[in-house]
Design a protein around this motif. Sequence first.
Motif, PDB file in Angstrom:
ATOM      1  N   VAL A   5     -32.962 -88.639 -59.474  1.00 51.07           N
ATOM      2  CA  VAL A   5     -32.217 -89.556 -60.321  1.00 51.07           C
ATOM      3  C   VAL A   5     -31.492 -90.561 -59.432  1.00 51.07           C
ATOM      4  CG1 VAL A   5     -30.145 -88.101 -60.384  1.00 51.07           C
ATOM      5  CG2 VAL A   5     -30.584 -89.723 -62.249  1.00 51.07           C
ATOM      6  N   ALA A  23     -25.854 -83.488 -60.791  1.00 51.22           N
ATOM      7  CA  ALA A  23     -27.321 -83.572 -60.791  1.00 51.22           C
ATOM      8  C   ALA A  23     -27.922 -82.342 -60.119  1.00 51.22           C
ATOM      9  CB  ALA A  23     -27.775 -84.843 -60.078  1.00 51.22           C
ATOM     10  N   PHE A  28     -31.906 -81.155 -60.855  1.00 56.30           N
ATOM     11  CA  PHE A  28     -32.649 -82.241 -60.238  1.00 56.30           C
ATOM     12  C   PHE A  28     -32.927 -81.910 -58.773  1.00 56.30           C
ATOM     13  CE2 PHE A  28     -30.873 -84.252 -63.940  1.00 56.30           C
ATOM     14  CZ  PHE A  28     -31.825 -85.182 -64.318  1.00 56.30           C
ATOM     15  N   VAL A  31     -31.386 -86.983 -55.343  1.00 54.33           N
ATOM     16  CA  VAL A  31     -30.434 -88.000 -55.788  1.00 54.33           C
ATOM     17  C   VAL A  31     -30.598 -89.206 -54.872  1.00 54.33           C
ATOM     18  CG1 VAL A  31     -27.999 -88.633 -55.962  1.00 54.33           C
ATOM     19  CG2 VAL A  31     -28.751 -86.390 -56.771  1.00 54.33           C
ATOM     20  N   LEU A 323     -28.517 -87.814 -67.073  1.00 57.24           N
ATOM     21  CA  LEU A 323     -28.561 -86.494 -66.442  1.00 57.24           C
ATOM     22  C   LEU A 323     -28.634 -85.393 -67.495  1.00 57.24           C
ATOM     23  CD1 LEU A 323     -25.838 -86.858 -63.642  1.00 57.24           C
ATOM     24  CD2 LEU A 323     -28.313 -86.764 -63.312  1.00 57.24           C
TER      25      LEU A 323
END
Length: 334
Positions: A5, A23, A28, A31, A323
């Motif tokens: 992300v 995140a 995830f 980043v 998110l």
Amino acid sequence: MRVGVRIPPCAPVTEVVAAAAEAERLGFDEVWFPDSQLLWRDVFTVAATAAAATSRVTLGIAVSTVATRHPSVVASAARTVGEVARDRFVLGLGVGNSSVWPVGLPASTGAELRAGLGTVRALLAGEEVDFGGVRSRLRDPVPVPLHIAASGPRNLRLAGEIADGVILLSGISPGTLGSATARVREGADAAGRRDEPVTTVSAYCRVTDDVARDARELKPVCAAIAQHGGVPFLALAGVHVEVPPMSLPGVYPDVLHAEDWDAAVRACDPYISDAAAVAFAHEFCLFGSGEEITRRLETVREAGADAVFLQHVGSYDLPFPLLENVAGKVLPLL
């Protein structure tokens, strides 16, 4: 395929780092922080602080440039983040765009990008570099993977030739994505590489049950692509637009990083129709339900992408809704 992300450093460092930590908590893999010195906080400071506040997620810069920073300064900053992140840091480099235009500098040429990346890589490897007759090296070097962000054919081939990875700005349309990856392979083949660069695809994303309603927010993105010679690129995927002037009334600093996004959308209305925005959302972006986005991510993976990083529209707010929606409605399906 890894899912990342984009988090713009648009708020105090503690808030940006909290978003990166969230995140990681939500699952995830990566980043990515963009770099533009007048728009956001210093990206290397943010990345180093985020590295200290996380333990698993890969942290990337997408992307910095050797146009506003001397390559030796870039190498030193990357070394510092690399020390904190411990093999979780990736440095992306590009031609400049929003870093150079607001300060009256030209974007890097392909030759300048090639030379700058070579210098940064040599310094991070502990090698001596010739700076106009003065030979110097970086103390305490740390190896850092170097990626190139590219959309045009020459820089795509350059990434295939010399970079550890490539960040594709071609969207997820099968035609444009296939064309971009083919140019990267051409560069790798020309250089005689056995391995191809790690491929990361950047895509705007919104989990929504009404694409036609929400696609309007993409008009400034379409306009920015058209302003920089991307009309044929858009047409390849059936998105037909007119080219807006480089300066639009009420839009600062540029259409892609407008401080008033609603005003930018309205300024783009004469050039980007609602139908074109919807087509762009479907062809280039990840707009739709969780199930629809998941299916489209599978096609990106099948096209050979190693990773994708998702970004929300806008530059001055943290992507907490993105998110939460992706973590709740997309990641479990993947």
